[in-house]
Design a protein around this motif. Structure first.
Motif, PDB file in Angstrom:
ATOM      1  N   HIS A   1      42.689  41.211  43.013  1.00 49.16           N
ATOM      2  CA  HIS A   1      43.984  41.058  43.690  1.00 49.16           C
ATOM      3  C   HIS A   1      44.749  42.383  43.741  1.00 49.16           C
ATOM      4  O   HIS A   1      45.947  42.438  43.483  1.00 49.16           O
ATOM      5  CB  HIS A   1      44.839  39.985  42.989  1.00 49.16           C
TER       6      HIS A   1
ATOM      7  N   MET B   1      35.884  44.187  49.931  1.00 47.93           N
ATOM      8  CA  MET B   1      36.587  42.900  50.060  1.00 47.93           C
ATOM      9  C   MET B   1      36.359  42.021  48.836  1.00 47.93           C
ATOM     10  O   MET B   1      37.284  41.368  48.342  1.00 47.93           O
ATOM     11  CB  MET B   1      36.107  42.170  51.319  1.00 47.93           C
ATOM     12  N   ASN B   2      35.121  42.007  48.317  1.00 45.12           N
ATOM     13  CA  ASN B   2      34.807  41.190  47.135  1.00 45.12           C
ATOM     14  C   ASN B   2      35.619  41.631  45.924  1.00 45.12           C
ATOM     15  O   ASN B   2      36.119  40.809  45.153  1.00 45.12           O
ATOM     16  CB  ASN B   2      33.313  41.266  46.822  1.00 45.12           C
TER      17      ASN B   2
ATOM     18  N   GLN C   1      38.503  43.286  45.972  1.00 42.58           N
ATOM     19  CA  GLN C   1      39.916  42.979  46.208  1.00 42.58           C
ATOM     20  C   GLN C   1      40.231  41.510  45.906  1.00 42.58           C
ATOM     21  O   GLN C   1      41.264  41.188  45.335  1.00 42.58           O
ATOM     22  CB  GLN C   1      40.283  43.306  47.666  1.00 42.58           C
ATOM     23  N   LYS C   2      39.290  40.615  46.276  1.00 45.68           N
ATOM     24  CA  LYS C   2      39.488  39.186  45.969  1.00 45.68           C
ATOM     25  C   LYS C   2      39.476  38.948  44.454  1.00 45.68           C
ATOM     26  O   LYS C   2      40.236  38.135  43.936  1.00 45.68           O
ATOM     27  CB  LYS C   2      38.382  38.357  46.626  1.00 45.68           C
ATOM     28  N   GLU C   3      38.598  39.672  43.769  1.00 41.07           N
ATOM     29  CA  GLU C   3      38.427  39.467  42.326  1.00 41.07           C
ATOM     30  C   GLU C   3      39.620  39.979  41.537  1.00 41.07           C
ATOM     31  O   GLU C   3      40.086  39.343  40.586  1.00 41.07           O
ATOM     32  CB  GLU C   3      37.151  40.186  41.865  1.00 41.07           C
TER      33      GLU C   3
ATOM     34  N   ARG D   1      44.934  46.260  46.109  1.00 40.79           N
ATOM     35  CA  ARG D   1      44.440  47.051  47.248  1.00 40.79           C
ATOM     36  C   ARG D   1      43.461  48.092  46.730  1.00 40.79           C
ATOM     37  O   ARG D   1      43.716  48.757  45.737  1.00 40.79           O
ATOM     38  CB  ARG D   1      45.603  47.742  47.960  1.00 40.79           C
TER      39      ARG D   1
END
Length: 216
Positions: free
Chosen positions: A105, A98-99, A101-103, A107
């Motif tokens: 953007h 998740m970290n 993916q946030k960084e 999948r």
């Protein structure tokens, strides 16, 4: 004069394969390369910051493979000690995913592959030597112990080199030790290599390791 070349790049297509698999247009290639490097650094920093370490106190990541598709990045972490990301937290891998993916953007899917003989991997071995040197252990003792650990995995040869202000001496020097055969000029010989830097109170030391696995 001897011409030095990276043993991994020298053997690409014969005994070595790429750690990243993807295709891009020439104008986008550099961006993809930088993204790979950032993902690898992010994972290594995550392991350090969260202090997910085994009792010996170092990360056991051998290398990180990346495969990119149009809508998905597949990251495979080859790790010697899987409890780094799993022990104590069942959601360790999901949180890391998740970290990232946030960084970035994008999948992303992370898989962990355990390595049977971790001390046969030069990256893990270099981290072991770096930890010993930070704990003020004699460099010769650390190198010999690393070679003993590697010999237990059934490798055919190993060479370890440390350069810099060893033991805090004012003049930098290079010390190396070799056990068994390390045929660097034989392309058919499968050789694993890594270079690792370590920051000590005296300055930066460089560690290089060559491991002769087998010959095809």
């Amino acid at each position: 004069m001897g011409q030095k070349i990276n043993p991994l790049g020298f053997r690409l297509g014969t005994t070595q394969s790429h750690h990243s698999f993807w295709f891009a247009k020439s104008k986008d290639f550099s961006m993809g390369l930088q993204e790979d490097e950032k993902i690898r650094n992010f994972i290594k920093n995550y392991v350090k910051v969260k202090k997910k370490r085994i009792s010996s106190g170092f990360e056991g990541i051998a290398y990180i493979g990346i495969q990119k598709r149009i809508d998905l990045i597949q990251v495979i972490i080859y790790i010697g000690f899987p409890n780094l990301l799993i022990e104590g937290r069942t959601r360790g891998v999901e949180e890391l995913q998740m970290n990232i993916q946030k960084e970035f953007h994008r999948r992303l899917n992370i898989a962990i592959t355990r390595i049977e003989k971790p001390y046969g991997q030069p990256n893990i071995l270099a981290e072991y030597i770096a930890l010993q040197l930070k704990n003020r252990v004699s460099f010769r003792k650390a190198m010999k112990k690393a070679i003993e650990l590697t010999e237990q995995t059934g490798t055919k040869g190993i060479q370890v080199q440390i350069a810099g202000r060893i033991d805090g001496k004012e003049i930098a020097r290079v010390e190396w030790i070799r056990e068994g055969r390390v045929p660097l000029q034989t392309i058919r010989a499968k050789i694993d290599h890594c270079s690792h830097t370590i920051r000590t109170i005296y300055g930066v030391l460089g560690i290089k390791i060559w491991i002769f696995v087998n010959q095809e």
